[in-house]
Design a protein around this motif. Structure first.
Motif, PDB file in Angstrom:
ATOM      1  N   ALA A   1      24.841 -30.799 -32.730  1.00 52.15           N
ATOM      2  CA  ALA A   1      24.953 -31.428 -31.578  1.00 52.15           C
ATOM      3  C   ALA A   1      25.954 -30.767 -30.693  1.00 52.15           C
ATOM      4  O   ALA A   1      25.690 -30.362 -29.762  1.00 52.15           O
ATOM      5  N   PHE A   2      27.101 -30.916 -31.222  1.00 52.43           N
ATOM      6  CA  PHE A   2      28.377 -30.318 -30.359  1.00 52.43           C
ATOM      7  C   PHE A   2      28.482 -29.065 -31.251  1.00 52.43           C
ATOM      8  O   PHE A   2      29.250 -28.824 -32.110  1.00 52.43           O
ATOM      9  N   ARG A   3      28.370 -27.979 -30.620  1.00 53.81           N
ATOM     10  CA  ARG A   3      28.719 -26.460 -31.015  1.00 53.81           C
ATOM     11  C   ARG A   3      30.099 -26.143 -30.872  1.00 53.81           C
ATOM     12  O   ARG A   3      31.102 -25.496 -31.781  1.00 53.81           O
ATOM     13  N   LYS A   4      30.764 -26.534 -29.798  1.00 58.84           N
ATOM     14  CA  LYS A   4      32.135 -25.911 -29.418  1.00 58.84           C
ATOM     15  C   LYS A   4      32.670 -26.792 -28.275  1.00 58.84           C
ATOM     16  O   LYS A   4      32.071 -27.308 -27.586  1.00 58.84           O
ATOM     17  N   ALA A   5      34.088 -27.024 -28.375  1.00 61.64           N
ATOM     18  CA  ALA A   5      34.835 -27.680 -27.440  1.00 61.64           C
ATOM     19  C   ALA A   5      35.190 -26.723 -26.242  1.00 61.64           C
ATOM     20  O   ALA A   5      35.666 -25.589 -26.593  1.00 61.64           O
ATOM     21  N   LEU A   6      34.940 -26.843 -24.998  1.00 61.67           N
ATOM     22  CA  LEU A   6      34.765 -26.341 -23.812  1.00 61.67           C
ATOM     23  C   LEU A   6      36.021 -26.958 -22.778  1.00 61.67           C
ATOM     24  O   LEU A   6      36.017 -28.247 -22.810  1.00 61.67           O
ATOM     25  N   LEU A   7      36.417 -26.368 -21.771  1.00 57.66           N
ATOM     26  CA  LEU A   7      37.218 -26.659 -20.751  1.00 57.66           C
ATOM     27  C   LEU A   7      36.349 -26.243 -19.536  1.00 57.66           C
ATOM     28  O   LEU A   7      36.143 -25.152 -19.225  1.00 57.66           O
TER      29      LEU A   7
END
Length: 226
Positions: free
Chosen positions: A115-121
């Motif tokens: 579902a959530f692959r990476k944390a982004l800004l």
């Protein structure tokens, strides 16, 4: 007075997480205990043992899930599950709700789900304001063609990402946004660290490594067909 205030705050910092944790566990256990009511009246544990045993509903719910999972994994069970899905998709109102919920659950609980692959800004909701978002995939097909045709798009070279922007302090709500890959910056924090940062409203800051790992977002964007 300063000492009393310090002791009061210290006590709250110790007790508040413990009390909230126990409250959540008590709510989960009491909710799952309600599953025992699907048993016949004579099989109810309260009548068999003569006393209420908290937590039996958790064990019973786990057994039910395991039994259904084992049944759905074999050939006959899989055929029946597919027949059940097809039946629900034929009901006008139910199919809209069921199909959406099933897609989300398949993404979250499937072994292949991510579902959530990476944390982004990302710069959102407007220029000069930044927030944390999670990469969920990349648009494709007609949606991608329409995005590349929008004013300001550079054409075929444009790459877009599908991201989820959670709300604070409850990350279960949020916004689904399509953004340009060039406007996103990948963070070195993990998804779990980013969720903790969001829930704490920025109070709990993740510990970053001295050398941030370099990861490319191009693999997700390039994987989507034009």
């Amino acid at each position: 007075m300063p000492s009393l205030r310090k002791w009061l705050l210290s006590g709250l910092l110790v007790l508040a997480p413990l009390i909230i944790t126990l409250w959540v566990l008590e709510w989960v256990v009491s909710t799952l205990d309600l599953t025992l009511f699907i048993l016949p009246n004579g099989w109810h544990p309260d009548k068999l043992f003569g006393v209420h045993i908290p937590g039996l509903g958790v064990v019973f719910a786990l057994l039910v899930v395991l039994t259904i999972g084992a049944f759905a994994s074999n050939f006959i069970g899989n055929r029946l599950v597919n027949w059940w899905h097809a039946l629900l998709h034929r009901i006008p109102v139910v199919r809209s709700i069921y199909s959406g919920v099933k897609q989300v659950s398949d993404t979250l609980f499937s072994e292949k789900g991510n579902a959530f692959r990476k944390a982004l800004l990302v710069e959102w909701p407007h220029e000069g304001m930044w927030t944390i978002a999670f990469l969920t995939g990349a648009p494709s097909g007609d949606l991608l063609s329409q995005l590349k045709a929008q004013p300001g798009a550079t054409g075929e070279g444009d790459e877009f990402l599908s991201v989820f922007v959670p709300t604070t302090p409850n990350p279960t709500g949020g916004y689904f946004v399509l953004v340009r890959r060039s406007s996103c910056q990948e963070l070195s924090m993990s998804v779990d660290e980013a969720l903790t940062y969001i829930v704490s409203m920025g109070v709990i800051v993740p510990s970053f490594p001295k050398k941030s790992p370099v990861k490319a977002l191009a693999d997700v964007a390039s994987a989507s067909p034009n």
